[in-house]
Scaffold this active site. Structure first.
Site, PDB file in Angstrom:
ATOM      1  N   HIS A 159       0.835  -1.219   0.000  1.00  0.00           N
ATOM      2  CA  HIS A 159       0.000   0.000   0.000  1.00  0.00           C
ATOM      3  C   HIS A 159       0.865   1.263   0.000  1.00  0.00           C
ATOM      4  O   HIS A 159       0.456   2.301   0.505  1.00  0.00           O
ATOM      5  CB  HIS A 159      -0.945   0.030   1.204  1.00  0.00           C
ATOM      6  N   SER A 280      14.911  21.580 -16.586  1.00  0.00           N
ATOM      7  CA  SER A 280      13.704  22.352 -16.843  1.00  0.00           C
ATOM      8  C   SER A 280      14.092  23.669 -17.489  1.00  0.00           C
ATOM      9  O   SER A 280      15.155  24.224 -17.204  1.00  0.00           O
ATOM     10  CB  SER A 280      12.973  22.603 -15.524  1.00  0.00           C
ATOM     11  N   LYS A 286      16.134  21.836 -11.490  1.00  0.00           N
ATOM     12  CA  LYS A 286      15.481  20.564 -11.809  1.00  0.00           C
ATOM     13  C   LYS A 286      16.384  19.541 -12.488  1.00  0.00           C
ATOM     14  O   LYS A 286      17.201  19.872 -13.329  1.00  0.00           O
ATOM     15  CB  LYS A 286      14.265  20.817 -12.716  1.00  0.00           C
ATOM     16  N   GLU A 293       9.783   8.363 -17.112  1.00  0.00           N
ATOM     17  CA  GLU A 293       8.389   8.790 -17.306  1.00  0.00           C
ATOM     18  C   GLU A 293       7.916   8.423 -18.712  1.00  0.00           C
ATOM     19  O   GLU A 293       6.766   8.030 -18.918  1.00  0.00           O
ATOM     20  CB  GLU A 293       8.264  10.297 -17.107  1.00  0.00           C
ATOM     21  N   LYS A 328       0.089  -3.296 -39.601  1.00  0.00           N
ATOM     22  CA  LYS A 328       1.534  -3.022 -39.631  1.00  0.00           C
ATOM     23  C   LYS A 328       2.027  -1.901 -38.733  1.00  0.00           C
ATOM     24  O   LYS A 328       3.002  -2.073 -37.988  1.00  0.00           O
ATOM     25  CB  LYS A 328       1.968  -2.734 -41.065  1.00  0.00           C
TER      26      LYS A 328
HETATM   27  N1  ARG Z   1      -0.555  -3.913 -48.783  1.00  0.00           N
HETATM   28  C1  ARG Z   1      -1.384  -5.039 -48.581  1.00  0.00           C
HETATM   29  C2  ARG Z   1      -1.463  -5.359 -47.106  1.00  0.00           C
HETATM   30  O1  ARG Z   1      -0.670  -4.879 -46.393  1.00  0.00           O
HETATM   31  C3  ARG Z   1      -0.832  -6.235 -49.304  1.00  0.00           C
HETATM   32  C4  ARG Z   1      -1.836  -7.284 -49.606  1.00  0.00           C
HETATM   33  C5  ARG Z   1      -2.772  -6.780 -50.637  1.00  0.00           C
HETATM   34  N2  ARG Z   1      -3.661  -7.799 -51.094  1.00  0.00           N
HETATM   35  C6  ARG Z   1      -4.809  -7.520 -51.686  1.00  0.00           C
HETATM   36  N3  ARG Z   1      -5.544  -8.504 -52.031  1.00  0.00           N
HETATM   37  N4  ARG Z   1      -5.192  -6.283 -51.930  1.00  0.00           N
HETATM   38  O2  ARG Z   1      -2.300  -6.074 -46.641  1.00  0.00           O
END
Ligand code: ARG
Length: 464
Positions: A159, A280, A286, A293, A328
């Site tokens: 705590h 700072s 500081k 952080e 991605k």
């Molecule tokens: N740039 C696309 C992706 O990242 C690649 C695959 C595209 N495939 C498609 N059938 N349009 O998913």
């Protein structure tokens, strides 16, 4: 209306408007996979040649072109074009510029769907090893620091209140264990990433006599996916990575939070090195723990990346959908964030000064030895619940009088129980309290030394 010159433009009469094209393009971020895309293509074209799907001569020409592209990429010479949408079509178009129409044979028995999945497996496989290596280094730093501070005493908290004195080495070894499990989670993640989607084609496999074992082997994967729909449509290996990264960041945010507290004026347990602190712009005095952080703060973003992809994947019908292109950025961001954050944390720990005397002293003016007194009575036969009650009352009395248990004279103790003798004062010392907690995994110096030794052995083993 603009004509359509896309690689897929055959059935179109009109082209995309620029702003629509930009919305669909991924080249601005998926170029991070260029090297892996080229490696995947090299494996694919080798297999096309070996199986006779294209001639050995065609395969050799394409391979030479791909190898040149790889060198150009490594030299920073490749220029990508948004009208080629993604990394796959950009590289194919660059290959065509280099070697002419034979480049068109590369995409035989392949789709961008298995291609992109392959790239991501290759990318993550490489990054997982990097993350595991970095964690190994962080764990090493923690063990070294713990070895140095086996005997350093600090307040243990529950705590956020002083609970019982512990060894600072013990506290550090707790984190060592967490990061070890994190590392193991990434190792398990490797097993699920070490599979080749290549050859699944668009979704259903192909009529060409491809050899998926061969491409898998050429790319260093353990085996090919056994179901083409699964291969092109799941991203659970990435989700697993994002979940593992989230747990890792959670652990890092906890130690960072502690470091932030420890270097505050209230604690003064550690002093961060100048190289990991900032100042700072207005307050000249500081010295801020910005890096700790930031790790704490970036944890939020990493959780966001996990939640983001989970949400993208939710209810997505099989097989490929363009939604999957959203897998991605969160993955790249997570890889880039955790790889730096691990190093920052290791550097910060390695370079900070531990104010061990002050740390130990802060356990002298508190009641963190109350359990020692209760245990002392219990050992002498007083039922623990009763001992707890007695000590509780004494703590209250001390609190009212502004002193601590170790300040009470022996006469006062003996009024309470004649079982209490002179040795109570040694018992009440923090050092004694820590030293005697030698149950397995406890904070006793011997236990902490044992933990450190085990950890050193484990770290050495995992190098081979
Ligand atoms: N740039 C696309 C992706 O990242 C690649 C695959 C595209 N495939 C498609 N059938 N349009 O998913």
């Amino acid at each position: 209306m603009a004509e359509n010159h896309k690689l897929w433009g055959g059935r179109f009469e009109a082209g995309l408007e620029k702003w629509v094209e930009e919305f669909g393009a991924s080249i601005s971020f998926d170029q991070k996979m260029a090297e892996f895309d080229l490696k995947g293509s090299l494996a694919h074209v080798t297999m096309l040649g070996e199986t006779g799907i294209i001639t050995q001569d065609e395969s050799a020409q394409i391979k030479a072109g791909l190898e040149e592209l790889l060198q150009d990429f490594q030299a920073g010479k490749l220029v990508f074009d948004i009208s080629n949408e993604d990394i796959h079509m950009n590289l194919e178009s660059l290959l065509t510029q280099k070697i002419g129409p034979v480049a068109g044979k590369l995409h035989t028995a392949r789709s961008r769907n298995d291609q992109v999945a392959t790239d991501m497996h290759l990318y993550l496989q490489a990054k997982l090893s990097e993350v595991i290596d970095k964690l190994h280094h962080l764990r090493q730093i923690l063990v070294e620091l713990a070895a140095e501070h086996t005997d350093t005493i600090m307040p243990g908290y529950t705590h956020l209140q002083h609970a019982q004195p512990i060894s600072f080495g013990h506290h550090l070894m707790a984190y060592y264990n967490m990061f070890t499990r994190d590392s193991e989670r990434f190792e398990f993640n490797q097993k699920h990433t070490n599979i080749s989607p290549l050859g699944a084609a668009a979704l259903a496999g192909t009529t060409f006599p491809i050899d998926r074992e061969m491409t898998a082997q050429l790319m260093g994967f353990e085996q090919p996916y056994s179901n083409s729909l699964d291969a092109v449509s799941d991203r659970d290996f990435i989700l697993e990575f994002l979940a593992n990264a989230s747990i890792l960041m959670m652990h890092m945010s906890r130690i960072c939070e502690e470091i932030i507290s420890w270097c505050s004026n209230e604690f003064k347990f550690v002093t961060l090195s100048d190289t990991f602190s900032t100042g700072s712009s207005i307050m000249p005095q500081k010295k801020n723990p910005d890096m700790a952080e930031l790790i704490r703060g970036k944890t939020g973003r990493i959780y966001g990346n996990l939640t983001g992809l989970l949400t993208v994947m939710k209810s997505l019908p099989l097989a490929y959908n363009k939604d999957l292109q959203e897998d991605k950025e969160g993955m790249f961001d997570t890889v880039e964030t955790i790889t730096v954050a691990i190093d920052i944390l290791a550097g910060m720990l390695d370079s900070m000064t531990v104010n061990d005397v002050h740390m130990a002293e802060s356990t002298e003016k508190d009641f963190s030895n109350a359990t020692e007194l209760a245990d002392y009575l219990a050992v002498k036969g007083v039922p623990f619940r009763q001992a707890h009650e007695i000590v509780g009352k004494l703590v209250l009395e001390c609190t009212k009088n502004g002193h601590y248990l170790q300040d009470l004279p022996l006469e006062r103790y003996q009024e309470i129980s004649d079982l209490i003798e002179e040795d109570i004062y040694v018992t009440l010392q923090s050092k004694t309290a820590v030293e005697r907690r030698n149950s397995l995994g406890g904070t006793g110096f011997e236990q902490v030394k044992w933990q450190v030794e085990q950890a050193k052995k484990a770290l050495d083993r995992s190098l081979f």
